[in-house]
Design a protein around this motif. Structure first.
Motif, mmCIF file in Angstrom:
data_model
loop_
_atom_site.group_PDB
_atom_site.id
_atom_site.type_symbol
_atom_site.label_atom_id
_atom_site.label_comp_id
_atom_site.label_asym_id
_atom_site.label_seq_id
_atom_site.Cartn_x
_atom_site.Cartn_y
_atom_site.Cartn_z
ATOM 1 N N ALA A 124 44.602 38.590 34.844
ATOM 2 C CA ALA A 124 45.501 37.550 35.218
ATOM 3 C C ALA A 124 46.915 37.932 35.224
ATOM 4 N N SER A 125 47.288 39.061 34.541
ATOM 5 C CA SER A 125 48.607 39.719 34.537
ATOM 6 C C SER A 125 48.906 40.978 35.459
ATOM 7 N N ALA A 126 47.581 41.348 36.225
ATOM 8 C CA ALA A 126 47.824 42.463 36.967
ATOM 9 C C ALA A 126 48.842 42.616 38.092
ATOM 10 N N GLU A 127 49.309 41.206 38.583
ATOM 11 C CA GLU A 127 50.491 41.314 39.532
ATOM 12 C C GLU A 127 51.551 41.804 38.908
ATOM 13 N N ARG A 128 52.038 41.241 37.774
ATOM 14 C CA ARG A 128 53.024 41.311 36.983
ATOM 15 C C ARG A 128 53.152 42.794 36.606
ATOM 16 N N LEU A 129 52.159 43.334 36.107
ATOM 17 C CA LEU A 129 52.091 44.869 35.740
ATOM 18 C C LEU A 129 52.304 45.807 37.101
ATOM 19 N N ARG A 130 51.872 45.159 38.031
ATOM 20 C CA ARG A 130 52.173 46.141 39.483
ATOM 21 C C ARG A 130 53.632 46.264 39.621
ATOM 22 N N HIS A 131 54.496 45.020 39.681
ATOM 23 C CA HIS A 131 55.741 45.200 39.759
ATOM 24 C C HIS A 131 56.644 45.769 38.677
ATOM 25 N N VAL B 293 47.112 47.117 40.904
ATOM 26 C CA VAL B 293 46.526 47.250 39.382
ATOM 27 C C VAL B 293 45.078 46.423 39.276
ATOM 28 N N TYR B 294 44.224 47.429 38.896
ATOM 29 C CA TYR B 294 42.790 46.794 38.835
ATOM 30 C C TYR B 294 42.207 46.870 37.344
ATOM 31 N N VAL B 295 41.494 46.044 37.016
ATOM 32 C CA VAL B 295 41.088 45.900 35.578
ATOM 33 C C VAL B 295 39.211 45.962 35.479
ATOM 34 N N THR B 296 38.978 47.015 34.858
ATOM 35 C CA THR B 296 37.363 46.953 34.824
ATOM 36 C C THR B 296 36.966 47.099 33.206
ATOM 37 N N THR B 297 35.732 46.503 32.998
ATOM 38 C CA THR B 297 35.502 46.458 31.618
ATOM 39 C C THR B 297 34.651 47.797 31.342
#
Length: 458
Positions: free
Chosen positions: A112-119, A126-130
């Motif tokens: 959910a915070s991938a867009e914030r981390l990108r900026h 930014v992509y998240v995988t388990t």
């Protein structure tokens, strides 16, 4: 005057360096990332990791033991704890690092915070995988890898596995027929659907697989690959003869499997099988991949007689989709639209096609035909594909997952040459021998003219 001269002497190289960096970023993003983007993003990540995680709400209260240790050794304030960070591993397209989630966190919190981390870290995505319970991997992509597609050097390989495109997270999209036996590929004219088909054919050409095709456009799409094809139908009349032959071949393979199941008592369990992959290699029939281009042509009818033929062909296609996997027969169905308006059996056939790839389409209804029943949120992504980016598509399956992919450029001449070079690998299938296309022998020392279409990814 001397100060101005010094300024010009210093400013000239700086301006040239800045201009070179801007040019590299626009024309050679991979080079720019390796030389400039990677160091900058790594420095941002290391210097701001704790504060960024706290700003994104990804920190938790420290444990009581940590609070006591901090108070005993220093007078500083006890701050919330971010997820424990692993080693940063640079790649040619971005960065990868693993995080150990704090108690109470889940991978969805980071996603959910991938867009914030990108900026915050200055990357493209930014992509998240388990990885395993409690551990996730952050994949930071430094630039738009789908702008100019370059496949990774190391890609998964194996029987009936074809690395056909690149995902937006810089990982290869592999068409695995053992995992997803049947697939529907939709796309409007000039959307890149034919390029996708070329990669599938050339990827399977060097494998011990029989390739069959139905191309009702008089064979203009599949005829260049005729040297490697075991069967080719170029109009509905020929397709009406080819499909029953494939169904009979499927029935014969089921008879072979049943004969193997009637084994004497005491036979090891691993020799009892319900599909061809459990048969001994010397007895196993060769897999068959059937390509159907412009499937709507099989549904369109003008007379009552054609309607009866259409119903028979659709019934046979449905039988192959329902029962073909265990017999080693796989379907690759392509078209511009594929919905209930085509006629009886269209919806039932589509339901049997597990994989879905949707290129640019002309209307939202076409995107819903491909993705609406498996991943509704992917429909808007498919509708947003621009005409200036042919080859871009949205791929999904019945698990609900989906991603953007893009096929690299492959000329028709190169694909046809690959099929000619692998013509000796065409297996001997008596059931399909009469459908084998006639391929003229090319004289030694001559080469056929190569027509190169407009590049897809440039």
């Amino acid at each position: 005057m001397s100060d101005l001269t010094t300024l010009l002497e210093v400013g000239g190289p700086v301006a040239a360096l800045g201009g070179g960096a801007a040019y590299a970023r626009a024309r050679h993003p991979g080079l720019y990332w390796s030389t400039v983007g990677l160091p900058l993003s790594t420095a941002r990540l290391l210097s701001s990791y704790g504060s960024v995680m706290e700003a994104c709400g990804l920190t938790v209260a420290p444990s009581r033991l940590r609070v006591l240790a901090v108070k005993a050794t220093s007078r500083r304030e006890v701050r919330p704890v971010p997820p424990r960070r692993g080693i940063i591993r640079p790649t040619t397209t971005g960065l990868r690092l693993r995080l150990r989630l704090a108690p109470g966190q889940e991978p969805a919190d980071l996603a959910a915070s991938a867009e914030r981390l990108r900026h915050a870290w200055g990357v493209h995505a930014v992509y998240v995988t388990t990885v395993k319970p409690g551990v996730v991997e952050l994949r930071l992509v430094g630039f738009d890898v789908l702008k100019r597609v370059s496949m990774p050097r190391k890609v998964p390989s194996g029987l009936l596995q074809v690395p056909v495109a690149l995902r937006e997270d810089a990982t290869p999209f592999v068409r695995d027929y053992r995992t997803v036996p049947h697939q529907l590929t939709l796309g409007a004219t000039l959307s890149g659907k034919s390029m996708y088909l070329r990669h599938l054919v050339t990827g399977l050409a060097h494998q011990p697989v029989a390739l069959a095709g139905i191309d009702c456009k008089r064979g203009v799409e599949l005829a260049p690959f005729a040297p490697r094809l075991s069967a080719l139908a170029t109009d509905p009349d020929q397709a009406a003869e080819l499909l029953p032959a494939l169904v009979r071949e499927m029935d014969d393979r089921y008879d072979l499997i049943k004969a193997r199941q009637g084994i004497a008592p005491g036979t090891p369990d691993e020799e009892i099988t319900s599909d061809i992959w459990g048969l001994p290699e010397r007895e196993r029939p060769v897999p068959i991949v059937l390509f159907v281009d412009e499937v709507a042509e099989l549904f369109l009818v003008a007379t009552k007689k054609e309607e009866e033929r259409r119903d028979e062909m659709v019934t046979q296609l449905i039988r192959l989709a329902q029962l073909g996997r265990a017999a080693g027969i796989y379907l690759e169905v392509c078209g511009q639209r594929f919905g209930a308006e085509l006629g009886k059996g269209a919806t039932m056939l589509r339901a049997q096609l597990t994989g879905r790839v949707c290129h640019r389409v002309n209307d939202e209804a076409s995107a819903k035909m491909a993705l609406g029943d498996i991943a509704p949120e992917a429909v808007s992504a498919a509708c947003a594909i621009a005409p200036e980016r042919p080859g871009l598509a949205v791929a999904g399956d019945t698990s609900g997952g989906w991603s953007r992919i893009r096929t690299p450029y492959l000329s028709l001449g190169d694909a046809a040459e690959t099929c000619r070079d692998s013509a000796h690998l065409v297996p001997d299938l008596p059931a399909l021998k009469r459908f084998r296309p006639d391929v003229p022998v090319r004289p030694v020392g001559t080469s056929s003219p190569v027509v190169k279409p407009r590049p897809v990814t440039d």
